[in-house]
Design an enzyme around this catalytic site. Structure first.
Site, PDB file in Angstrom:
ATOM      1  CG  HIS A  59      95.572 -87.397   2.116  1.00  0.00           C
ATOM      2  ND1 HIS A  59      95.265 -87.081   3.420  1.00  0.00           N
ATOM      3  CD2 HIS A  59      95.017 -86.426   1.358  1.00  0.00           C
ATOM      4  CE1 HIS A  59      94.556 -85.974   3.446  1.00  0.00           C
ATOM      5  NE2 HIS A  59      94.380 -85.559   2.207  1.00  0.00           N
ATOM      6  CD  GLU A  97      88.824 -84.901  10.353  1.00  0.00           C
ATOM      7  OE1 GLU A  97      89.713 -85.176  11.194  1.00  0.00           O
ATOM      8  OE2 GLU A  97      89.061 -84.241   9.330  1.00  0.00           O
ATOM      9  CG  ASP A 106      87.794 -81.470   7.608  1.00  0.00           C
ATOM     10  OD1 ASP A 106      87.808 -80.257   7.406  1.00  0.00           O
ATOM     11  OD2 ASP A 106      88.569 -82.254   7.006  1.00  0.00           O
ATOM     12  CB  SER A 128      89.859 -84.785   0.980  1.00  0.00           C
ATOM     13  OG  SER A 128      90.326 -84.398   2.252  1.00  0.00           O
ATOM     14  CG  HIS A 146      98.000 -81.170   8.883  1.00  0.00           C
ATOM     15  ND1 HIS A 146      98.918 -82.097   8.456  1.00  0.00           N
ATOM     16  CD2 HIS A 146      96.850 -81.883   9.108  1.00  0.00           C
ATOM     17  CE1 HIS A 146      98.359 -83.284   8.408  1.00  0.00           C
ATOM     18  NE2 HIS A 146      97.122 -83.187   8.790  1.00  0.00           N
ATOM     19  CE  LYS A 164      93.235 -83.984  10.278  1.00  0.00           C
ATOM     20  NZ  LYS A 164      92.199 -84.761   9.571  1.00  0.00           N
ATOM     21  CD  GLU A 202      97.262 -85.455   6.107  1.00  0.00           C
ATOM     22  OE1 GLU A 202      97.019 -86.142   7.115  1.00  0.00           O
ATOM     23  OE2 GLU A 202      96.495 -84.577   5.676  1.00  0.00           O
ATOM     24  CE  LYS A 246      91.449 -79.731   7.261  1.00  0.00           C
ATOM     25  NZ  LYS A 246      90.626 -80.519   6.302  1.00  0.00           N
ATOM     26  CD  GLU A 266      93.544 -87.287   7.711  1.00  0.00           C
ATOM     27  OE1 GLU A 266      93.529 -87.003   8.925  1.00  0.00           O
ATOM     28  OE2 GLU A 266      93.307 -86.465   6.814  1.00  0.00           O
ATOM     29  CG  ASP A 303      89.422 -87.180   8.062  1.00  0.00           C
ATOM     30  OD1 ASP A 303      88.203 -87.340   7.855  1.00  0.00           O
ATOM     31  OD2 ASP A 303      90.078 -86.224   7.580  1.00  0.00           O
TER      32      ASP A 303
END
Ligand code: 2PG
Ligand code: MG
Length: 422
Positions: free
Chosen positions: A152, A282, A309, A40, A362, A385, A204, A334, A161, A241
């Site tokens: 994901h 997030e 993010d 994403s 990550h 995270k 993940e 990131k 998430e 998230d």
């Protein structure tokens, strides 16, 4: 001490896609690091250079990026001091010469930048966290993604998430133990309620059960926390998230079976924070919506961490825009979004200076590389995270943190709940 050689090769990431591994030789030792890769991804991220040659890896090969490391980057970096991270990163930025790293490739640059920080630490004879942070070492509170949705996973859950934050624990290692116990407790509950197919996992390492709404996911996680013997909202907190750009279409958010305007989605989040021990959200809105993000921050920012993010993409320019209008109160960091450790470090510093939290993160496509664990400790981000407490590419980071905690001994600082607005 000098960089004797810079090399690269194509290796696989945790999803099975090719990625760049960089290798820097110092004193005859070969020091490696691997570029991670998102699913994403934010529009404003550094460009991930892919070959586009459909005869290899469906066009996802990274041989061009590998060649850029072996050729121009190697020529520029050979002979440099491996401990001078800023000079190394600046040399690559200058060589690339573009705003979004599209010439050398963000994946080529980040692999070299990460390998360089490891080589620099080796040259100085110290661990990476000490090399980047001196004696500021702080163990991070982990945010562990135990229900995977969005891009994901393959289910109906639109929110990407659903995480636990075991911030009530007294140390990082206790956080990890509690998380593993909650993960196993959740596995049992999912199996009982939805059948054995519900314990299949996403990118993940979190489960990908057939839940339709984030409310259902968070309720199930809270039940798992209680069943494991912990108190939701005291020992263990929740985070999401939303990665909401992924369910945003023509001004409308399609989430939880609803069709919502930005304002209505904001109300939806407020309700979730009232119904669950949810302390961190997030990317609540589309990646360019600074205004509604600022509105939500004004509304709940006093008690909830609002993380940018895709909104900030670890880019100081976008972050300073967010700080100016009060959008979010935390940065998701990131390194591969911006391309170098030096630039990511600048974004971290800008966050600290503005009292924004920093969550080192990550990507959904990861590897055995553990450099981000050291960065989170060295920079004293206080939060990390890096997925579920399961799957090698995720546990590699958590296990590295266990080793660091042991190494630091009584010097290991741990912020716990003090990091959050609760
Ligand atoms: C995110 C990340 C990592 P991806 O959105 O925060 O969890 O996902 O790497 O796919 O962008
Ligand atoms: Mg995100």
């Amino acid at each position: 001490m000098q960089i004797e050689n810079v090399w690269a090769r194509e290796v696989l990431d945790s999803r099975g896609n090719p990625t760049v591994e960089a290798e820097i030789t110092v004193k005859g030792h070969k020091i490696r690091a691997i570029a991670p890769s998102g699913a994403s991804t934010g529009t404003w991220e550094a460009l991930e250079l892919r070959d586009g040659d459909k005869s290899r890896y469906g066009g996802k090969g990274v041989l061009k990026a590998v060649e850029n490391v072996r050729g121009p980057i190697a020529r520029a970096l050979k002979g440099m001091d491996p401990a001078d991270q800023e000079a190394i990163d600046r040399a690559m930025i200058e060589l690339d010469g573009t705003e979004n790293k599209s010439s050398l490739g963000g994946n080529a640059m980040v692999a070299v930048s990460l390998a360089a920080v490891r080589a620099g630490a080796m040259a100085e004879g110290v661990p990476v966290y000490e090399h980047v942070g001196g004696d500021h070492a702080t163990m991070p509170v982990p945010m562990l993604n135990i229900i995977n949705g969005g891009k994901h996973a393959g289910g109906n859950l639109k929110v990407q998430e659903c995480m636990i934050i075991p911030a009530g624990a007294p140390s990082f290692s206790e956080c990890l133990r509690i998380s593993s116990e909650v993960y196993m407790s959740l596995k049992g509950i999912l199996k009982d309620r939805y059948g054995v197919g519900a314990i299949n996992i996403g990118d993940e390492g979190g489960f990908a059960p057939p839940v339709d709404t984030v409310d259902e996911a968070l309720t199930t996680i809270t039940d798992a926390v209680s069943a494991a013997g912990y108190v939701p909202g005291k020992d263990v907190f929740l985070a999401i998230d939303a990665a909401s750009s992924e369910f945003f279409e023509d001004g409308v958010y399609f989430v939880d079976g609803l069709r919502l305007s930005a304002g209505e989605l904001a109300d939806h989040y407020v309700e979730l924070t009232e119904d669950h021990p949810l302390i961190s959200i997030e990317d609540p809105f589309f990646e360019d919506d600074f205004e509604t993000t600022a509105e939500l921050t004004r509304k709940v920012g006093g008690r909830v961490q609002i993380v940018g993010d895709d909104l900030f993409v670890t880019n100081s320019k976008r972050l300073s825009k967010g700080i100016a209008c009060g959008a979010a109160n935390a940065l998701l960091l990131k390194v591969n979004q911006i391309g170098t450790i030096t630039e990511a470090g600048e974004a971290a510093q800008m966050s600290f200076d503005s009292r924004y939290n920093v969550v080192v993160s990550h990507r959904s496509g990861e590897s055995e590389d553990t450099t981000i664990a050291d960065l989170s400790v060295g920079w004293g981000s206080g939060e990390i995270k890096t997925g579920a407490p399961a799957r090698g590419e995720r546990t590699a980071k958590y296990n590295r943190l266990l080793r660091i905690e042991e190494e630091l001994g009584s010097k290991a600082k741990f912020p716990g709940v003090s990091k959050f607005r609760i």
